[in-house]
Design a protein around this motif. Sequence first.
Motif, short mmCIF file in Angstrom:
data_model
loop_
_atom_site.label_atom_id
_atom_site.label_comp_id
_atom_site.label_asym_id
_atom_site.label_seq_id
_atom_site.Cartn_x
_atom_site.Cartn_y
_atom_site.Cartn_z
N THR A 1 0.83 -1.22 0.00
CA THR A 1 0.00 0.00 0.00
C THR A 1 0.85 1.26 0.00
OG1 THR A 1 -0.13 -0.23 2.41
CG2 THR A 1 -1.97 -1.10 1.11
N CYS A 2 2.02 1.21 0.66
CA CYS A 2 2.91 2.37 0.66
C CYS A 2 4.14 2.05 -0.18
CB CYS A 2 3.31 2.75 2.08
SG CYS A 2 4.10 1.42 3.00
N ARG A 3 4.59 3.03 -0.94
CA ARG A 3 5.72 2.81 -1.85
C ARG A 3 7.03 2.80 -1.06
NH1 ARG A 3 6.02 5.50 -7.82
NH2 ARG A 3 7.85 4.36 -8.58
N GLY B 1 4.17 -5.74 -8.15
CA GLY B 1 4.81 -4.46 -8.48
C GLY B 1 6.32 -4.50 -8.51
N LEU B 2 6.94 -5.67 -8.50
CA LEU B 2 8.39 -5.75 -8.54
C LEU B 2 8.90 -5.76 -9.97
CD1 LEU B 2 7.68 -6.93 -5.64
CD2 LEU B 2 9.87 -8.13 -5.80
N PHE B 3 9.96 -5.03 -10.21
CA PHE B 3 10.65 -5.08 -11.50
C PHE B 3 11.47 -6.36 -11.53
CE2 PHE B 3 13.87 -3.56 -14.63
CZ PHE B 3 12.98 -3.24 -15.64
N THR B 4 11.55 -7.03 -12.67
CA THR B 4 12.15 -8.36 -12.75
C THR B 4 13.47 -8.35 -13.51
OG1 THR B 4 9.99 -9.46 -12.65
CG2 THR B 4 11.81 -10.73 -13.56
N VAL B 5 14.43 -9.07 -12.96
CA VAL B 5 15.67 -9.40 -13.68
C VAL B 5 15.71 -10.91 -13.80
CG1 VAL B 5 18.18 -9.37 -13.63
CG2 VAL B 5 16.90 -7.39 -12.80
N SER B 6 15.88 -11.40 -15.02
CA SER B 6 15.83 -12.85 -15.22
C SER B 6 16.82 -13.30 -16.28
CB SER B 6 14.42 -13.28 -15.64
OG SER B 6 14.37 -14.67 -15.93
N ASP C 1 6.11 2.11 -11.56
CA ASP C 1 4.94 2.33 -10.71
C ASP C 1 4.32 0.97 -10.39
OD1 ASP C 1 2.46 2.87 -9.56
OD2 ASP C 1 2.13 4.66 -10.78
N PRO C 2 4.46 0.48 -9.15
CA PRO C 2 3.94 -0.86 -8.80
C PRO C 2 2.45 -1.02 -9.06
CG PRO C 2 5.43 -0.06 -7.09
CD PRO C 2 5.20 1.09 -8.03
N GLN C 3 1.65 0.02 -8.79
CA GLN C 3 0.20 -0.09 -8.99
C GLN C 3 -0.15 -0.25 -10.47
OE1 GLN C 3 -1.97 -0.49 -6.65
NE2 GLN C 3 -0.59 -0.12 -4.92
N MET D 1 1.82 -1.50 -12.73
CA MET D 1 2.29 -2.83 -13.13
C MET D 1 1.27 -3.90 -12.72
SD MET D 1 5.99 -4.62 -12.32
CE MET D 1 6.89 -3.28 -13.08
N HIS D 2 0.71 -3.75 -11.55
CA HIS D 2 -0.31 -4.70 -11.07
C HIS D 2 -1.54 -4.69 -11.99
CE1 HIS D 2 -2.90 -6.91 -8.31
NE2 HIS D 2 -3.79 -5.95 -8.44
N LEU D 3 -1.98 -3.51 -12.38
CA LEU D 3 -3.16 -3.41 -13.26
C LEU D 3 -2.87 -4.02 -14.63
CD1 LEU D 3 -4.39 0.19 -12.34
CD2 LEU D 3 -5.42 -1.99 -11.67
N ARG D 4 -1.66 -3.86 -15.12
CA ARG D 4 -1.30 -4.46 -16.42
C ARG D 4 -1.31 -5.98 -16.33
NH1 ARG D 4 4.02 -1.96 -18.95
NH2 ARG D 4 3.40 -3.35 -20.65
N MET D 5 -0.81 -6.52 -15.23
CA MET D 5 -0.82 -7.97 -15.06
C MET D 5 -2.24 -8.50 -14.96
SD MET D 5 2.26 -8.80 -15.28
CE MET D 5 2.01 -10.52 -14.92
N LYS D 6 -3.11 -7.71 -14.37
CA LYS D 6 -4.51 -8.11 -14.26
C LYS D 6 -5.15 -8.24 -15.63
CE LYS D 6 -8.39 -7.02 -11.22
NZ LYS D 6 -8.89 -6.06 -10.21
N GLU D 7 -4.74 -7.38 -16.57
CA GLU D 7 -5.27 -7.44 -17.93
C GLU D 7 -4.61 -8.55 -18.75
OE1 GLU D 7 -4.65 -3.62 -19.61
OE2 GLU D 7 -6.07 -2.58 -18.28
N LEU D 8 -3.31 -8.77 -18.52
CA LEU D 8 -2.57 -9.71 -19.35
C LEU D 8 -2.83 -11.17 -19.00
CD1 LEU D 8 0.92 -7.91 -19.51
CD2 LEU D 8 -0.66 -8.28 -21.42
N TYR D 9 -2.94 -11.47 -17.70
CA TYR D 9 -3.00 -12.86 -17.27
C TYR D 9 -4.19 -13.10 -16.35
CZ TYR D 9 1.70 -13.45 -19.14
OH TYR D 9 2.79 -13.52 -19.97
#
Length: 450
Positions: A191-193, A298-303, A343-345, A347-355
């Motif tokens: 909830t808090c950045r 909301g985490l940025f990924t390194v893979s 922006d974690p929020q 990113m979360h909304l994009r994942m909600k649309e994608l998967y």
Amino acid sequence: MSGPMHRILMVSDFFYPNFGGENHIYYLSQCLLKLGHRVVVLTHAYGNRRGVRYMASGLKVYYIPWRPFLMQNTLPTFYGMLPILRTILIREKISLVHGHQAFSTLCHEALMHACTMGYKVVFTDHSLYGFSDVGSVHMNKVLQFTLADVNQAICVSHTSKENTVLRSGLPPQKVFVIPNAVDTAMFKPATCRLNYDKIIIVVVSRLVYRKGADLLVEVIPEVCRLCPNVHFIIGGEGPKRVRLEEMREKHSLQDRVEMLGAVPHAQVQSVLISGHIFLNSSLTEAFCIVILEAASCGLFTVSTRVGGVPEVLPDDMVVLAEPVPSSMVRAIKKAIHMLPNIDPQKMHLRMKELYSWHDVARRTEVVYDRALKCTDENLLERLSRFLTCGAWAGKLFCLVMIIYFLLWHLLKLWQPTEDIEEVPDIKHSSIKMKVCLGTPMKTNKLPSLE
């Protein structure tokens, strides 16, 4: 629901309480139940968990009294599972069998038995395997035998599809690509950045060679040397944990590398939201669900750029690297510089649309419809297909299937179909069930399974 109601038996050695990529079976089953289908899961016993259990939404699970032999796999019995499987198929009035995981002994046996008894079968491959080592050569030959009879197959990425087609000899038109998904209601950002004075990199993985634990041993000290404000949180258990702890002692990083040990799936979200970057160091991966869970938090990924990983996230949500320490270190440094723009929020909304698991269920429903439309084959037609599996292996496979066929007919004489009681249909939506994931609503002992 778009088509007719299906009665599906999901089969795998890997199910709750063993959790990892096996989430796929649970979430897919839940969504299929919501679409109006009847779903039953078959797996082996886990400790005292045996018999029949009910999970959330009325998902029925048969924990048959087989004990795990190696890496949660049951010992191959070839014909020993036939009476139990036949009883369950008839009791539950199953129309289609869906096996999961190429490494699951229970899955392979169930698919072979179901094909012999005339049921339609679908197989989902969740992993990648090689072609040169002894284990992979034997596994690929088993897969070629088992999948010679399947009606349709599903892979979780296009890379996985290519791998499965090459290993099994399946016609490409029989194999569909349906990715995994993530429960975005469960994996939400903090909830808090978080501030960037202290950068936290999170690793949640089994600490084994295939997951790149040895790569972490070399990468972590170098990142800590170059970036004084970076800390690591490592969640997971495995044989390589000793090497990571030795690395931490050797470089005096006890205050910068936190080892959590095994993390229950219900607590993964709380671990993820404590960090800024998620690090995946796998050496081979068909898809990697935990990357989706991290991005949803909301985490940025390194893979590492391996297997189906490049297909998982958009380019602006991940930095890919070669599976070598120098490339991984450069990728982590690049991700740290990009963090202020994340922006974690959003990113979360994009994942909600994608998967979405509901989308996965609807696409799987189409595969089931195609499988049920496949024409029935007699024993001779099936044997001719097994003969193409190899000069000696083909003949051996034919002999195995002939014995299967004879045992099935003897079993029908010994226990006629009409002697097996069918379970009544229950509309679970009308029952108020206060159960959560893995909590049994009811336990029965099955006389036919003892």
